[in-house]
Write a protein that holds these residues in place. Sequence first.
Motif, PDB file in Angstrom:
ATOM      1  N   SER A   1       1.289  -1.120  -0.133  1.00 14.96           N
ATOM      2  CA  SER A   1      -0.009  -0.252  -0.057  1.00 14.96           C
ATOM      3  C   SER A   1       1.136   1.079   0.408  1.00 14.96           C
ATOM      4  O   SER A   1       0.444   2.248  -0.192  1.00 14.96           O
ATOM      5  CB  SER A   1      -0.459  -0.475   0.951  1.00 14.96           C
ATOM      6  OG  SER A   1      -0.152   0.073   2.375  1.00 14.96           O
ATOM      7  N   LEU A   2       2.025   0.942   0.238  1.00 13.06           N
ATOM      8  CA  LEU A   2       2.866   2.229   0.010  1.00 13.06           C
ATOM      9  C   LEU A   2       3.208   2.741  -1.457  1.00 13.06           C
ATOM     10  O   LEU A   2       3.326   2.011  -1.977  1.00 13.06           O
ATOM     11  CB  LEU A   2       4.367   1.866   0.727  1.00 13.06           C
ATOM     12  CG  LEU A   2       3.974   1.229   1.739  1.00 13.06           C
ATOM     13  CD1 LEU A   2       5.956   0.465   2.412  1.00 13.06           C
ATOM     14  CD2 LEU A   2       4.139   1.938   2.667  1.00 13.06           C
ATOM     15  N   PRO A   3       3.165   4.139  -1.542  1.00 10.07           N
ATOM     16  CA  PRO A   3       3.531   5.130  -2.782  1.00 10.07           C
ATOM     17  C   PRO A   3       5.028   3.888  -3.819  1.00 10.07           C
ATOM     18  O   PRO A   3       5.518   3.849  -3.002  1.00 10.07           O
ATOM     19  CB  PRO A   3       3.647   6.325  -3.086  1.00 10.07           C
ATOM     20  CG  PRO A   3       3.507   6.524  -0.852  1.00 10.07           C
ATOM     21  CD  PRO A   3       2.766   5.066  -0.593  1.00 10.07           C
ATOM     22  N   ARG A   4       4.434   4.178  -4.671  1.00 14.02           N
ATOM     23  CA  ARG A   4       5.787   3.606  -5.612  1.00 14.02           C
ATOM     24  C   ARG A   4       6.687   4.666  -5.455  1.00 14.02           C
ATOM     25  O   ARG A   4       6.691   6.250  -5.616  1.00 14.02           O
ATOM     26  CB  ARG A   4       5.173   2.912  -6.658  1.00 14.02           C
ATOM     27  CG  ARG A   4       4.100   1.938  -6.596  1.00 14.02           C
ATOM     28  CD  ARG A   4       4.114   1.191  -8.332  1.00 14.02           C
ATOM     29  NE  ARG A   4       4.873   1.204  -8.997  1.00 14.02           N
ATOM     30  CZ  ARG A   4       6.038   0.067  -8.910  1.00 14.02           C
ATOM     31  NH1 ARG A   4       5.559  -0.923  -7.491  1.00 14.02           N
ATOM     32  NH2 ARG A   4       7.295   0.296  -9.994  1.00 14.02           N
ATOM     33  N   ILE A   5       8.083   3.943  -5.612  1.00 16.63           N
ATOM     34  CA  ILE A   5       8.371   4.928  -6.329  1.00 16.63           C
ATOM     35  C   ILE A   5       9.435   4.836  -7.568  1.00 16.63           C
ATOM     36  O   ILE A   5      10.018   4.368  -8.253  1.00 16.63           O
ATOM     37  CB  ILE A   5      10.206   4.419  -5.250  1.00 16.63           C
ATOM     38  CG1 ILE A   5       9.722   4.685  -3.985  1.00 16.63           C
ATOM     39  CG2 ILE A   5      11.391   5.356  -5.407  1.00 16.63           C
ATOM     40  CD1 ILE A   5      11.442   4.271  -3.011  1.00 16.63           C
TER      41      ILE A   5
END
Lengths: 656, 328
Positions: free
Chosen positions: A462-466
Amino acid sequence: MRKNAAYQAAQRRIPLACANTLNCASCDPLRGTTWRQYLFFVNKNRNLKSIVVRLAGDSGDGIQLMGSQFAVSTALSGRDFATFPDYPAEIRAPAGTTFGVSAYQINLGGEPITTAGDAPDVLVAFNPAALKVSLPMLQPGALLVLNNDSFTPRNLAKAGYDADPREGNTLDQFQVVTADISHLNLEAVRSFGLSKSEGGRCKNFWTLGLLLWMFDRQLEPVEAWIRRRLAASPTMRDANIAALHAGHAFGETAELSASLPQLSVDRARMAPGEYRGITGAEALALGMAAAGELADRPVLFCSYPITPSSPLLHRLTRLQELGVGTFQAEDEIAAICAAIGASYGGMIGVTSSSGPGIALKTEAMGLAVSAELPLLIVNWQRGGPSTGLPTKTEQSDLYQAVYGRNADTPLPVLAAASSGECFDMAVEGVRIAVRHMTPVILLVDGYLSNASEPWRMPDVGSLPRIESRPVPEGSDELDAEMLAYQRDPDSLGRPWITPGMPGLVHRTGGLEKDYVTGHISYDPDNHQRMTEFRQAKIDSVAGFIPDQGIELGDSSGEIVVVGWGSTYGPIYQAARRTGASFVHLRHIHPLPRNLGELLTGFDKVLVPEMNTGQLATLLRDKLAIQPISYSKVSGQPFRISELAGRIEAERKGDAV
Amino acid sequence: MNEPLVAKDFTSSQEVRWCPGCGDYAILKAVTKALADVGAKPESTVFVSGIGCASRFPYYVETYGFHTIHGRAPAVATGLKLANPDLDVWVVTGDGDGLSIGGNHLLHTLRRNVGLKILLFNNEIYGLTKGQYSPTSRTGTVSPSSPAGSIDTPVSPGQFALGAGAKFFARAIDTDKTGLGDVLRQAHAFDGTSFTEIFQNCIVYNEDVFAAFTDRRNAADTQLHLRHGEPMLFGENNSKGVRFNPEAFALEVVDAAERRGDVLVHDEANAVLARLLIDLQLPVALGVIYKQPAEAFERAFYANHPTGMRRTKSVADFIKGPNSWKVE
């Protein structure tokens, strides 16, 4: 079990008598009660929701192993905790000496635990030296578990004791329980046919068994761990398990339960979720792998062994299936240069070290700044200068991180507040590095490397992609060289063009580049422009990070305590105790944009640091405020009590 | 578009800034020609350098190029080769950059056998800093930092390389198109660290320091061009040969006609022979002196990595560790 003279003395002179007065001679509530009742009494009367346990012995006694297994057991029992491994720089310092004492401190309980505790309530001392070193730290009335077998004339002399402390009045203010631990342990493992020294090595698990009984814990997780760890040597495996059970049985024996306490500590009320115990090194390793996953690029970690950075290298070698590789370089400079090479080749290059090694990497950081390449540099700070205190913690590399390079060479600096937060800051560091195409320094410290705490595991998915900046659409007017330096207007990051990409061949390096073409340029106006651009790029990071929040207290008022890094724990507790506001910085450079405004809302800004006031200087420099520096450089973390005392003194205006 | 590239396709648009007459020009020409000869692709070729006159090289080649910091090019190139083993990575260094400030990196790159083509331009002097003696300068070299003559014993690049465990060592002269071209092609083909010492004439600070054997007029008598499997003959009409003298445990020059059977045959896989050849004074041994194929570091790195650096699992699979618990 022997009830010695000190024990008898303690029975007669109970220090923690009533809620009002310490050492109240008229009260003797323990007389005729069991130890267990005594500790309930202590908990009730002093409102103790947590308890601090310290294990201490020789470097070779297996104290750290015993401590870390006790921490795992604590976690599984649903208590919050924080640990502090405190060990000497020497691998095996001479046995029995005070400077060879290795200790592991753990604070566990029901309320939020953010430090390893000021003063231990329970001490397990394997020898006289361990007792001598730990004695000044103990809570009055603390429970001491001593290994009788180690109190030989020779060991007493090595520890600098003229007389046996068990016999005089040295231990009068403590509750002393002694056991012939070495002897009982050898009895327990006798049937395995081990040599005396092999058998003796099981005594940490014998003692752990006793400790687990005292805290009413399950043996199974520890037993399972021994089975895994010693799978290759069945005899040692079985002997250690036997020792563990024997120690536990020793506590449980009916005749002893009257004199040995079984401790009941509150369970923590923690946010719902799935937890594990984690050290800073483990969290940082997972964070780096998560950054690779979010960026969809392999991670190449290049480092040279140094205390206390090496645990990170060891952890990462176990995460290879996450697209993580490790390269042990020939020196610190080669380590950062190889990481730069890896980034140049399109992987996420990471290097890690401690202050002295970071100093060696300085020139190469400038190269990464000049070449506009992403890179994560982790600094496990330790006491200095020079070799300093390799195993003791300090926060004294902030100047080095923010200001410590030749020429105008700015780069972003982050700091993790806790072991678990090392995960988040590793991801944040890579995110900034890739977005702005810059090296990033992440400051952590020796304390966080080995200290463990419960950690609510994040959902990585669920973390934003880099996202790395894509190669701009080739406009006909631009040749390949120019495309390499077409920077994003917001982040000022250039495209991450890597060798192997056709049509984008270009040159880069440490000589000043033309802003547009990247060709070597000695043009005065261009150098001015490039210098300003490099600063503007780092300043632009502030536009992407969250506003500074408040950990505790009001957003304006009499006093705010500003911290950074591993001092989070003690400052949190001290602020809570005193009602002061608490602000903790994760972004050190650039600072969050609202920080100046936030801090000017307070009459006093107190900055406690394990250095001589480096963040205070930075805040004066960047925010034009006048913070009050509170410095401690003893190689030991802040105590809650000393911080709370200083906050109160500042309030009253009678601070030194 | 598919026409084979020629040397000038590997020449960049940047203005070359070496001193007129510098040996580096000849080397640049030989390298660009060798790149064309071996069919190199500009986009998958990278030149990495450190600091010094030689280290300006990447700016002048139409490939990817990274001009790094003093002495550290092998370390940067190692990281690059690990990140992308398919690249052709060349390292250009000098005697100061490679053997003084960067000596440690060179040592470890050679022993690891990283797949890099290292070209050491040896001119026995610091050029870019204006003429101080270098680690390869002969004892007694008079320079601005050693007005009474240097007192250091020089390092032998070849002995250093073999001592470090190098698997490929070759030598060439900057202006010897044929010899240098041949060495460059073999260096390129080697899977591992190929280490090539190029005798380079610094026209300003150390002119003619190698003239004793580079002068074309005496070349036949002063240069021994080695070829694997061929006898070590030199001189006019190959009149001289090199033999091993077992009493002196050294190489010596013999009359090839008289003692044809004694003349050594070059075996590039023989490390003992290589060490003797490196120390041979006149003639000076040139060409591939030592070559012993071994697994390149990056190949071993990927072979030993359980997934070859690919991500086959998610952090979610590792995050729990052996002990986790749920809080409702």
